[in-house]
Design a protein around this motif. Sequence first.
Motif, PDB file in Angstrom:
ATOM      1  N   THR A  68       0.828  -1.204   0.000  1.00 12.98           N
ATOM      2  CA  THR A  68       0.000   0.000   0.000  1.00 12.98           C
ATOM      3  C   THR A  68       0.865   1.257   0.000  1.00 12.98           C
ATOM      4  N   ASP A  69       0.364   2.301  -0.673  1.00 10.67           N
ATOM      5  CA  ASP A  69       1.051   3.599  -0.762  1.00 10.67           C
ATOM      6  C   ASP A  69       0.976   4.363   0.558  1.00 10.67           C
ATOM      7  N   THR A  70       1.737   5.421   0.654  1.00 14.76           N
ATOM      8  CA  THR A  70       1.678   6.347   1.795  1.00 14.76           C
ATOM      9  C   THR A  70       0.237   6.820   2.010  1.00 14.76           C
ATOM     10  N   GLY A  71      -0.230   6.712   3.253  1.00 10.08           N
ATOM     11  CA  GLY A  71      -1.557   7.214   3.585  1.00 10.08           C
ATOM     12  C   GLY A  71      -2.690   6.235   3.353  1.00 10.08           C
ATOM     13  N   VAL A  72      -2.402   5.099   2.686  1.00 11.75           N
ATOM     14  CA  VAL A  72      -3.434   4.084   2.436  1.00 11.75           C
ATOM     15  C   VAL A  72      -3.507   3.151   3.645  1.00 11.75           C
ATOM     16  N   LEU A  92      -3.444  -2.673 -10.795  1.00 14.21           N
ATOM     17  CA  LEU A  92      -2.315  -1.846 -11.215  1.00 14.21           C
ATOM     18  C   LEU A  92      -2.048  -0.782 -10.139  1.00 14.21           C
ATOM     19  N   HIS A  93      -0.867  -0.134 -10.219  1.00 15.43           N
ATOM     20  CA  HIS A  93      -0.517   0.898  -9.240  1.00 15.43           C
ATOM     21  C   HIS A  93      -1.479   2.088  -9.364  1.00 15.43           C
ATOM     22  N   ARG A  94      -2.100   2.443  -8.221  1.00 16.55           N
ATOM     23  CA  ARG A  94      -3.069   3.542  -8.122  1.00 16.55           C
ATOM     24  C   ARG A  94      -4.352   3.312  -8.926  1.00 16.55           C
ATOM     25  N   GLN A  95      -4.621   2.051  -9.319  1.00 21.49           N
ATOM     26  CA  GLN A  95      -5.817   1.782 -10.116  1.00 21.49           C
ATOM     27  C   GLN A  95      -7.095   2.115  -9.346  1.00 21.49           C
ATOM     28  N   VAL A  96      -7.166   1.742  -8.063  1.00 25.59           N
ATOM     29  CA  VAL A  96      -8.395   1.978  -7.296  1.00 25.59           C
ATOM     30  C   VAL A  96      -8.633   3.476  -7.121  1.00 25.59           C
ATOM     31  N   ARG A  97      -7.581   4.221  -6.778  1.00 32.37           N
ATOM     32  CA  ARG A  97      -7.749   5.667  -6.593  1.00 32.37           C
ATOM     33  C   ARG A  97      -8.050   6.364  -7.926  1.00 32.37           C
TER      34      ARG A  97
END
Lengths: 246, 246
Positions: A51-55, A193-198
């Motif tokens: 998970t990315d920063t803040g997720v 994929l990276h950041r796909q959900v956001r």
Amino acid sequence: MPRYRLTLEYDGGAYNGFQVQAGQPTVQGAVETAITAFCGQTIRLAAAGRTDTGVHATGQVVTFDLDKAWPAATVMNALNAHLVQEAVAVLDCIEVDPEFHARFSATGRRYLYRILNRPGRPALDQGRIWHIRQPMDEAAMHRAAQALVGLHDFTTFRDVNCQSKSPVKTLDIASVTRVGEEVHLVFAARSFLHRQVRSMTGTLAQVGLGRWQVSDVARVLAARDRAACGPVAPSDGLYLTGVDYD
Amino acid sequence: MPRYRLTLEYDGGAYNGFQVQAGQPTVQGAVETAITAFCGQTIRLAAAGRTDTGVHATGQVVTFDLDKAWPAATVMNALNAHLVQEAVAVLDCIEVDPEFHARFSATGRRYLYRILNRPGRPALDQGRIWHIRQPMDEAAMHRAAQALVGLHDFTTFRDVNCQSKSPVKTLDIASVTRVGEEVHLVFAARSFLHRQVRSMTGTLAQVGLGRWQVSDVARVLAARDRAACGPVAPSDGLYLTGVDYD
């Protein structure tokens, strides 16, 4: 050498993402430090999703090996004791087959995206939800989201730094519902994929606000062009809620 | 001189209670400071309930008078802008009759108490929920709670520092339900004694854990003795969720 599988909950706002980085607080770093404090071993975790920063996560899964066969309940209680100053908690610990791998054995990932859709800003959920003041049409968002379900080239919804070999993925579930003052988006797929959900959430928000039509989502998906994506939703509202294994 | 009514949400963990105290961060102090920053006036808020340190609100109600008649939406947006560094948010603002008083006009208060009932400690809701590891029987708690509904002398459930003239109150609703991993206790009454909700919750938790019988709650209520109360529940899980007016 026994292998353990942990289910983790964490507040992503307290960390620079999951993946360990020198000199930065990370979820992986916090858990690896707790394991070392517990048994003296230096280990490297495998994780279902980075998970990315803040997720946030309510159901992240990690695996690791220990030299000694501790009872799983002992491992869970000891790690929670060592993590008490951290924003990470171990929800479950089981011993698994040495072939089992948190990332490679996973057959599905599930995410929840929470939008607080009311005029007043959040006081209790600051950093844990995306605040949108204007009323949203969650039914239109749900209809639009159905264009994303199935096997597609998701280039439009892929971050430029995504390291996946292919932009082609199968999205199994895309659901948008209202829960009181919140709009909840639920997505499930074998992998993302990276950041796909956001990226998908930010695009569907445009539909919810009436700025885009329902049909625009199918159009931007078909464009296979990152520039066609709506503004990417902030990390605050995103939760890795679960990982599926056979 | 127009009177305004605000609905407030706040994280009680960030404050030394609602009521203003010199040199301490309080909810009242934060909102009064924001009002002064907005319009230059020094005012004193009236509040429906003076929540203790660590107690949260999703529906606290306050009233105050301003010299100038600003549109209610302007007041709400300005206060939220001045409160952005605080853990307090204005959810609603309306202009009310000068006879209306947040405290004296209230005909009912509603509280929610959240218990996280699972083995793993909370990471996301740390400070916002009471963590109890052992499985609880919420149906037994609900049955026991019904002995508290109605007109009673609540001396057993009253803090020694309570300043209410009489320990006799009418409890309108006491409900215990399971919501996933959480046990939710909901209480409604015209008014409550100091620490009454946390005292009743702590007592009902003893029933949920099987340490006390359902019938023990009626017995300790009838004792009218503070020493008969179960251990008082921590402030973390308590939320003032709403105030009723005719």
